[in-house]
Design a protein around this motif. Structure first.
Motif, PDB file in Angstrom:
ATOM      1  N   LEU A 161     -45.941 -79.672   4.409  1.00 44.06           N
ATOM      2  CA  LEU A 161     -46.446 -81.041   4.476  1.00 44.06           C
ATOM      3  C   LEU A 161     -46.371 -81.746   3.124  1.00 44.06           C
ATOM      4  O   LEU A 161     -46.120 -82.946   3.056  1.00 44.06           O
ATOM      5  N   LEU A 162     -46.622 -80.976   2.058  1.00 42.54           N
ATOM      6  CA  LEU A 162     -46.703 -81.596   0.741  1.00 42.54           C
ATOM      7  C   LEU A 162     -45.339 -81.962   0.184  1.00 42.54           C
ATOM      8  O   LEU A 162     -45.209 -82.938  -0.543  1.00 42.54           O
ATOM      9  N   SER A 212     -43.995 -85.533   0.614  1.00 39.00           N
ATOM     10  CA  SER A 212     -44.775 -86.549  -0.099  1.00 39.00           C
ATOM     11  C   SER A 212     -44.555 -86.449  -1.597  1.00 39.00           C
ATOM     12  O   SER A 212     -44.549 -87.474  -2.290  1.00 39.00           O
ATOM     13  N   GLY A 246     -48.981 -75.864   4.407  1.00 42.87           N
ATOM     14  CA  GLY A 246     -49.370 -76.937   3.500  1.00 42.87           C
ATOM     15  C   GLY A 246     -48.223 -77.392   2.629  1.00 42.87           C
ATOM     16  O   GLY A 246     -48.041 -78.583   2.395  1.00 42.87           O
TER      17      GLY A 246
END
Lengths: 231, 115
Positions: free
Chosen positions: A109-110, A113, A106
């Motif tokens: 992925l974070l 962003s 996670g």
């Protein structure tokens, strides 16, 4: 030799700063009703910036912002100086237990962003709420997430110093260009464009990008130094 | 009143109800895990429904709204998972401690033995 260069450049800087300070004229009332009306009308008509706070912080009061950035730089330098002795055993951090697989994937992925959001906040500082300090802090939280999740994630200290110095040099050189071409430090030298455009407000966008990089590098350095401290 | 506005309003009302229930659950539940369940599951759905309702009321924002929903959908479960796992590792206060129900550590032992 090094000391001589530093002293000479400090002397030149001090001479010009004296010049600026004596040109201000303390105790003279320039405006009858304070400067608030001037700020409001100037940021709308002359600078074409929709975010008045940004135009005051970066343009009309840009020298104060330079001081704030310097304070942050001094804080990170002092912290590095205090914790420097303990940074010799760099390796895995002392965490109680490693993060789980869900958090690891996670965070991967974070992280992009979060960095993208931070870059958006400081690039659009003159259009929307936010700016260099906020965007830089958001980017630093992204690095904090990666450092907390991965035990052997490391940030190159040299690269941080490089970004930080480059951003500081950019800030001061924009100010000096304004001083030499228009007569006052951090004066706007670029075309202002239209209101609510991305390329508006002259130097504000560039200064906020520099501040964003500087704050992100400094806070990441502070977080990295503190996390690597072992007792 | 168009059909989009009605659906958007309904979604906002549903989201508010779920957010309220989540808050009530945090206040009312006995231990950390139950509170986490109420506070994260209900508020994830509540926040997503409310934001989607706003997007339907103002159709110009729909792409921003979808991005925010995507962000909530993958950041909120991960963070609540990390909180719950940290609480489990710290052997925190559990309401049903006497009944000896601890499925997660059984799974973890199985995982470790397979490695």
């Amino acid at each position: 030799m090094k000391i001589a260069i530093i002293l000479i450049s400090l002397g030149i800087l001090g001479f010009y700063l004296m010049d600026i300070f004596f040109g201000i004229g303390f105790g003279v009332q320039h405006f009858s009703n304070g400067v608030k009306d001037l700020y409001l009308s100037n940021s709308k008509d002359i600078l074409k910036v929709s975010n008045v706070v940004t135009s005051i912080v970066v343009n009309f009061r840009g020298f104060d912002t330079l001081g704030e950035v310097t304070v942050l730089f001094l804080a990170s330098t002092a912290l590095g100086g205090i914790l420097y002795k303990k940074r010799h055993h760099v390796g895995e951090r002392s965490v109680l237990f490693p993060a789980s697989r869900i958090v690891m994937s996670g965070a991967k992925l974070l992280f992009p962003s979060i960095v993208l959001l931070g870059a958006y906040v400081f690039i659009h500082g003159h259009l929307s709420p936010g700016g260099g300090f906020q965007g830089g802090t958001i980017i630093a939280t992204g690095f904090l997430l990666m450092l907390l999740t991965y035990r052997n994630y490391s940030v190159s200290h040299n690269r941080l110093v490089y970004f930080e110095s480059l951003a500081g040099i950019l800030f001061i050189s924009i100010g000096l260009v304004g001083y030499f071409s228009k007569g006052s430090f951090l004066e706007n030298v670029l075309p202002v464009g239209n209101m609510n455009d991305l390329f508006s407000g002259g130097v504000i966008g560039i200064i906020y990008i520099a501040v964003g990089f500087k704050v992100a590098a400094e806070l990441t350095g502070i977080i990295y130094t503190v996390l690597h401290e072992k007792d | 009143m168009s059909i989009l506005e009605i659906i958007g309003g309904l979604l906002i009302v549903i989201g508010s109800i779920f957010l309220f229930l989540g808050a009530l659950g945090i206040y009312r539940m006995p231990d950390v895990f139950n509170r986490l369940q109420a506070g994260t599951k209900a508020s994830t759905l509540g926040a997503m429904a409310t934001i989607l309702g706003v997007g339907l009321l103002a159709p110009g924002w729909i792409f921003k709204v979808l991005i925010i929903i995507l962000f909530i959908a993958y950041s909120n479960p991960i963070s609540s998972h990390a909180l719950a796992r940290a609480m489990h590792k710290r052997k925190g206060y559990m309401y049903f401690k006497d009944e000896d129900i601890d499925a997660y550590s059984e799974i973890e032992e199985k995982d470790n033995s397979e490695k």
